[in-house]
Design a protein around this motif. Structure first.
Motif, mmCIF file in Angstrom:
data_model
loop_
_atom_site.group_PDB
_atom_site.id
_atom_site.type_symbol
_atom_site.label_atom_id
_atom_site.label_comp_id
_atom_site.label_asym_id
_atom_site.label_seq_id
_atom_site.Cartn_x
_atom_site.Cartn_y
_atom_site.Cartn_z
ATOM 1 N N PHE A 46 12.668 -0.721 8.403
ATOM 2 C CA PHE A 46 12.604 -1.795 9.652
ATOM 3 C C PHE A 46 11.179 -1.679 10.120
ATOM 4 C CE2 PHE A 46 16.962 -0.786 9.715
ATOM 5 C CZ PHE A 46 17.418 -1.963 9.765
ATOM 6 N N PHE A 47 10.309 -0.665 9.702
ATOM 7 C CA PHE A 47 8.759 -0.769 9.876
ATOM 8 C C PHE A 47 7.727 -1.129 8.811
ATOM 9 C CE2 PHE A 47 4.567 1.382 11.031
ATOM 10 C CZ PHE A 47 4.307 0.426 12.103
ATOM 11 N N VAL A 48 7.849 -0.152 8.099
ATOM 12 C CA VAL A 48 6.974 -0.189 6.992
ATOM 13 C C VAL A 48 6.997 -1.406 6.086
ATOM 14 C CG1 VAL A 48 6.162 0.998 4.798
ATOM 15 C CG2 VAL A 48 6.894 2.509 6.472
ATOM 16 N N VAL A 49 8.265 -1.672 5.417
ATOM 17 C CA VAL A 49 8.493 -3.020 4.837
ATOM 18 C C VAL A 49 8.150 -4.289 5.440
ATOM 19 C CG1 VAL A 49 10.352 -4.302 3.525
ATOM 20 C CG2 VAL A 49 10.303 -1.856 3.391
ATOM 21 N N PRO A 50 8.394 -4.588 6.710
ATOM 22 C CA PRO A 50 7.933 -5.781 7.427
ATOM 23 C C PRO A 50 6.529 -5.456 7.490
ATOM 24 C CG PRO A 50 10.104 -4.519 8.455
ATOM 25 C CD PRO A 50 9.432 -3.765 7.480
#
Length: 291
Positions: free
Chosen positions: A30-34
Motif C-alpha cells: 500500500f505504499f511502496v508499490v503505489p
C-alpha cells in the motif's frame, strides 16, 4: 540438548523479523508499490483523449518543470496557509492544553472528551458547517460588521481567512493532544521550585514550561502542517478561485483534466518538499523527546 538450545536461539533470532513481516508486507503493498507507480506515471507522456487517456513511459522529466512552473502560486499559497494555520493552532491549543493538564482537576477527562467530541463528525460535514457559519447572511458576519471589524460590504466566506480558519479548526485536535501529553509529563514541583527562586509567571513559562513542552509543539506542528498543505476540502468549500491550493490542482488534474503525469509530478514534488522541510524542522528542534 545442544541441538535444542541452538534451535531455540535460531527461533529467537527469527522471531523479530516474523513479527514485523505483516507490517512490511502492508507497507510494500500500500505504499511502496503505489509510490513507484506514481513515479512511473510522473515520467510518462499522456496521449489519447480525456475520455480514454493513455500513458507512455518516456522518462519525461519535463513534467516536473512544467508542473512547478505553472502552479508555483498555488504551491506557495498552500505552504503559506498551512504555516499560518499551524501557528494559530499552537496559539489556540497551548492555553487549552495547559488548562487541561494543570487546572482541570477531576474535570480533565470531561474536557478532553468535549475537545475530541466534534471530531467524531466527518471532516466534510464540519467544513460545510463552517461554510454556513461564515455565510454572508450569518450571525458571525453580522456581529463583526456591527462592531466595525468588517466593512459594510465585507465578507468572510470565499476569502483566505476563511480557508485558514477551516484548516485551523479541522486540524487543531492534532495540536491539542500532543501538547497535552507533553504538558502532563511536567512535574508540578518544577514550577513550585521556580516560584521559590522568585521567578515570575512569564519567566517560569519561558524557562520551564515552554522548553519541556517543545516535543508536543514539534509533534503537533508536523501533524497539523503536513495534512494542511495537501488539503483541498477547505479551499474548495470555504475559498474561491483566488484561494486555490495545490491539493485542488492535483485533484482536478487527476479527476477532471485527467493529466495524470502532471498530477503525479505535483504529488511527488510536494512529497519531496515536505520531506525536506520536515527534516530541517526536526533537525532544528530535535527529536530526542518527541512524543
Amino acid at each position: 540438548m545442544a541441538g535444542v538450545a541452538s534451535s531455540s536461539r535460531q527461533r529467537s533470532r527469527i522471531a523479530p523479523y516474523l513479527m514485523i513481516l505483516p507490517a512490511l508486507v502492508y507497507l510494500g503493498i500500500f505504499f511502496v508499490v503505489p509510490f513507484f507507480s506514481l513515479l512511473r506515471t510522473s515520467l510518462s507522456s499522456s496521449g489519447g483523449s480525456i475520455y480514454l487517456p493513455t500513458l507512455t513511459f518516456t522518462w519525461e522529466f519535463g513534467n516536473y518543470a512544467d508542473a512547478f512552473t505553472h502552479y508555483r502560486e498555488q504551491i506557495l499559497r498552500s505552504f503559506g496557509y498551512a504555516l499560518v494555520a499551524t501557528i494559530l493552532c499552537v496559539l489556540l491549543a497551548f492555553p487549552l492544553a495547559y488548562v487541561i493538564a494543570f487546572k482541570a482537576g477531576r474535570f480533565k477527562n470531561l474536557i478532553l472528551g468535549l475537545v475530541i467530541l466534534p471530531f467524531f463528525v466527518t471532516f466534510l460535514i464540519r467544513t460545510i458547517a463552517w461554510k454556513t457559519i461564515l455565510a454572508d447572511d450569518g450571525f458571525v458576519v453580522s456581529a463583526l460588521g456591527s462592531v466595525g471589524l468588517l466593512p459594510s460590504e465585507g465578507r468572510l466566506l470565499s476569502t483566505s481567512w476563511a480557508v485558514i480558519g477551516g484548516l485551523t479548526y479541522n486540524w487543531i485536535i492534532f495540536m491539542i493532544l500532543p501538547l497535552y501529553v507533553s504538558l502532563e509529563k511536567i512535574d508540578p514541583r518544577l514550577l513550585e521550585a521556580s516560584k521559590d527562586l522568585y521567578s515570575t509567571a512569564g519567566r517560569s513559562f519561558r524557562k520551564v514550561i515552554l522548553p519541556l513542552a517543545m516535543p508536543g509543539v514539534l509533534a503537533g506542528g508536523l501533524l497539523v502542517f503536513i495534512p494542511a498543505v495537501g488539503d483541498f476540502i477547505n479551499a474548495d468549500y470555504l475559498g474561491s478561485t483566488q484561494t486555490t491550493m495545490i491539493g485542488n490542482v492535483i485533484q482536478k488534474q487527476f479527476l477532471v483534466v485527467k493529466d495524470y503525469p502532471a498530477a503525479a509530478a505535483l504529488s511527488l514534488g510536494l512529497m519531496v518538499i515536505i520531506l525536506i522541510g520536515v527534516l530541517l524542522y526536526t533537525r532544528a528542534l530535535g527529536t530526542e523527546d518527541l512524543v
